[in-house]
Motif scaffolding. Structure first.
Motif, PDB file in Angstrom:
ATOM      1  N   LEU A   1      18.534   0.018 -27.259  1.00 12.97           N
ATOM      2  CA  LEU A   1      18.794   0.964 -25.927  1.00 12.97           C
ATOM      3  C   LEU A   1      17.285   1.213 -25.526  1.00 12.97           C
ATOM      4  N   VAL A   2      17.164   1.218 -24.179  1.00 13.37           N
ATOM      5  CA  VAL A   2      15.745   1.005 -23.790  1.00 13.37           C
ATOM      6  C   VAL A   2      15.753   2.296 -22.843  1.00 13.37           C
ATOM      7  N   ALA A   3      14.977   3.253 -22.991  1.00 11.45           N
ATOM      8  CA  ALA A   3      14.776   4.448 -22.171  1.00 11.45           C
ATOM      9  C   ALA A   3      13.429   4.299 -21.392  1.00 11.45           C
ATOM     10  N   THR A   4      13.406   3.308 -20.408  1.00  9.43           N
ATOM     11  CA  THR A   4      12.257   3.443 -19.481  1.00  9.43           C
ATOM     12  C   THR A   4      12.661   2.421 -18.298  1.00  9.43           C
ATOM     13  N   GLU A   5      11.662   2.252 -17.482  1.00 11.16           N
ATOM     14  CA  GLU A   5      12.070   1.673 -16.172  1.00 11.16           C
ATOM     15  C   GLU A   5      12.686   0.076 -16.546  1.00 11.16           C
ATOM     16  N   THR A   6      13.504  -0.424 -15.811  1.00 17.99           N
ATOM     17  CA  THR A   6      14.342  -1.505 -16.116  1.00 17.99           C
ATOM     18  C   THR A   6      13.405  -2.802 -15.962  1.00 17.99           C
ATOM     19  N   GLY A   7      12.358  -2.827 -15.186  1.00 21.41           N
ATOM     20  CA  GLY A   7      11.303  -3.908 -15.406  1.00 21.41           C
ATOM     21  C   GLY A   7      11.067  -4.634 -16.460  1.00 21.41           C
TER      22      GLY A   7
ATOM     23  N   PRO B   1       0.791  -1.271   0.091  1.00 22.72           N
ATOM     24  CA  PRO B   1      -0.098  -0.002  -0.011  1.00 22.72           C
ATOM     25  C   PRO B   1       0.873   1.218   0.064  1.00 22.72           C
ATOM     26  N   CYS B   2       2.098   1.273   0.272  1.00 26.10           N
ATOM     27  CA  CYS B   2       2.904   2.363   0.344  1.00 26.10           C
ATOM     28  C   CYS B   2       3.540   2.540  -1.187  1.00 26.10           C
ATOM     29  N   ALA B   3       3.286   1.820  -2.213  1.00 32.07           N
ATOM     30  CA  ALA B   3       3.912   2.120  -3.430  1.00 32.07           C
ATOM     31  C   ALA B   3       2.939   3.062  -4.165  1.00 32.07           C
ATOM     32  N   GLY B   4       3.515   4.474  -4.351  1.00 34.54           N
ATOM     33  CA  GLY B   4       2.809   5.295  -4.840  1.00 34.54           C
ATOM     34  C   GLY B   4       3.289   5.576  -6.227  1.00 34.54           C
ATOM     35  N   CYS B   5       2.998   6.574  -6.933  1.00 35.59           N
ATOM     36  CA  CYS B   5       3.453   7.311  -8.234  1.00 35.59           C
ATOM     37  C   CYS B   5       3.915   8.759  -7.882  1.00 35.59           C
ATOM     38  N   LYS B   6       5.097   9.016  -7.937  1.00 38.32           N
ATOM     39  CA  LYS B   6       5.650  10.605  -7.459  1.00 38.32           C
ATOM     40  C   LYS B   6       4.871  11.646  -8.597  1.00 38.32           C
TER      41      LYS B   6
ATOM     42  N   LYS C   1      21.797   3.084 -15.589  1.00 39.11           N
ATOM     43  CA  LYS C   1      21.581   1.904 -14.916  1.00 39.11           C
ATOM     44  C   LYS C   1      20.699   2.391 -13.587  1.00 39.11           C
ATOM     45  N   GLU C   2      20.494   3.563 -13.452  1.00 37.11           N
ATOM     46  CA  GLU C   2      19.549   4.257 -12.329  1.00 37.11           C
ATOM     47  C   GLU C   2      17.915   4.427 -12.998  1.00 37.11           C
ATOM     48  N   GLN C   3      17.641   3.825 -13.967  1.00 38.49           N
ATOM     49  CA  GLN C   3      16.424   3.917 -14.352  1.00 38.49           C
ATOM     50  C   GLN C   3      15.310   2.912 -13.683  1.00 38.49           C
ATOM     51  N   VAL C   4      15.213   3.342 -12.572  1.00 42.37           N
ATOM     52  CA  VAL C   4      14.724   2.522 -11.533  1.00 42.37           C
ATOM     53  C   VAL C   4      13.372   3.069 -10.855  1.00 42.37           C
ATOM     54  N   CYS C   5      12.199   2.676 -10.759  1.00 44.46           N
ATOM     55  CA  CYS C   5      11.161   3.448  -9.948  1.00 44.46           C
ATOM     56  C   CYS C   5      11.006   2.755  -8.684  1.00 44.46           C
ATOM     57  N   PRO C   6      11.354   3.342  -7.608  1.00 46.19           N
ATOM     58  CA  PRO C   6      11.843   2.769  -6.124  1.00 46.19           C
ATOM     59  C   PRO C   6      10.498   2.244  -5.687  1.00 46.19           C
ATOM     60  N   ASP C   7       9.288   2.874  -5.854  1.00 43.94           N
ATOM     61  CA  ASP C   7       7.806   2.396  -5.700  1.00 43.94           C
ATOM     62  C   ASP C   7       7.663   1.040  -6.221  1.00 43.94           C
ATOM     63  N   MET C   8       7.792   1.111  -7.568  1.00 45.83           N
ATOM     64  CA  MET C   8       7.586  -0.490  -8.121  1.00 45.83           C
ATOM     65  C   MET C   8       8.293  -1.591  -7.627  1.00 45.83           C
TER      66      MET C   8
END
Ligand code: 13P
Ligand code: SF4
Length: 354
Positions: free
Chosen positions: A279-285, A130-135, A304-311
């Protein structure tokens, strides 16, 4: 009287990539991609072996609790593997509107679970965390919308699905990245107030030059950090690679891309295209699905930092725990009046996007 925001008329040139391929959302992209389980790659076999116990428990609990797990392409591959359906925001909204199970467990961020609840108020919708939000969703408020409407009373309020239910409730129509161009083209209003993502809004404005756009200043922190310098460096390291970008990236990234589209669009492009390197410019999932479907091809993030911490808050352990303890702490509870107002723009999107 609130101060009006900058007003832009949509005089943009079409994005042409360095390789000459148009970087647009093509009509074909409006088709929904069903989740393809994919070949069992070495990665997926090792995920299965490492987590066999957890997958067995999760599958058993899903049946016992009459629950379907819906997951977004940005969650970890191990979580995608436990899901019944994986998709982009549009496919997930469509899926949520028609599931037969009594309970939906959402492996994604809060706006996705809220949309599932709005489209299916009779079901119980639980968040894997429930803490996973979208900034980005928090970058626009109902008050912002009310103030803009005073300045531009004739504008249609077009609300990216990455938004709260309260903001949807004061909007005219929702869009996702895979249907925004198509939906905006169909609106009768000439002026479009597009919230909250400025980058997606600019992308749509270029594709729909007959409309006038008022931009909001929202953005996704994960995509915002991808810079032109970073992309040029990645291109130099992988000279033969095609660049696939999400429209939440900055304009300077989209202008250097061979294809722009939603997560599902990017996965489809890689599946259908013959090139071996991307080359992929979006979240690494998304790499999990890209690699599952294309064993002979190579995919590289721009950073390498293309990561959404909430996901990344969502784990197999949390899925298992919540399935075992379906309770109101993780359930999405929305007020009936809010549901009535906020579901209208979502339902309108589903109609116009077809
Ligand atoms: P998609 O609709 O492309 O899956 O994107 C959702 C999202 O949150 C992008 O950051
Ligand atoms: Fe929101 Fe960005 Fe995360 Fe997508 S990647 S959920 S837009 S913060």
């Amino acid at each position: 009287m609130p101060h009006p925001p900058p007003f832009f008329s949509a005089e943009f040139t079409t994005v042409l990539s360095t390789s000459g391929i148009y970087a647009i959302i093509s009509p074909g992209n409006q088709k929904q991609t069903p989740f393809i389980k994919g070949r069992e790659t070495a990665k997926s076999v090792s995920l299965l072996e490492e987590n066999m116990d957890k997958y067995e428990k999760i599958n058993k609990l899903k049946c016992e609790k009459d629950t379907v797990i819906l997951a977004h392409y940005y969650v970890d591959g191990a979580v995608q593997k436990a899901a019944d359906f994986v998709g982009d925001s549009y496919a997930l909204a469509k899926k949520a509107a028609g599931v037969s199970q009594q309970n939906i467990l959402f492996a994604g961020v809060s706006f996705m679970g809220e949309s599932a609840k709005l489209l299916n108020p009779g079901k119980h919708v639980y968040m894997a965390d429930p803490c996973a939000g979208c900034k980005m969703a928090d970058m626009v408020t109902p008050n912002d919308v009310k103030n803009i409407k005073k300045c531009y009373p004739d504008a249609a309020v077009v609300c990216y699905v990455n938004s709260t239910a309260a903001v949807k409730a004061v909007s005219d129509v929702c869009v996702t990245s895979s249907n925004a161009v198509r939906v905006v083209r169909k609106l009768k209003e000439k002026q479009i107030y597009f919230i909250p993502d400025a980058h997606l809004a600019q992308f749509v404005a270029k594709e729909v030059p007959e409309k006038e756009f008022i931009f909001h200043n929202g953005y996704c922190p994960t995509h915002q950090q991808i810079t032109k310098e970073g992309l040029l460096r990645a291109k130099a390291a992988h000279p033969g690679a095609l660049t696939l970008s999400h429209p939440e990236c900055k304009e300077e990234i989209l202008a250097l891309s061979d294809f722009v589209g939603s997560t599902a669009d990017i996965i489809r492009f890689a599946r259908e295209h013959e090139a071996n390197e991307y080359l992929v410019a979006t979240e690494t999932g998304v790499f999990y699905q890209l690699e599952q479907e294309n064993p002979g091809k190579e995919f590289f993030p721009v950073l390498k930092e293309q990561v959404c911490p909430d996901m990344k808050l969502i784990t197999l352990d949390k899925l298992e725990y919540i399935l075992g303890h379906l309770d109101t702490q993780q359930e999405i509870i929305l007020d009936g009046e809010l549901i009535d107002k906020a579901k209208k723009p979502l339902e309108r999107m589903l109609l116009l996007a077809e």
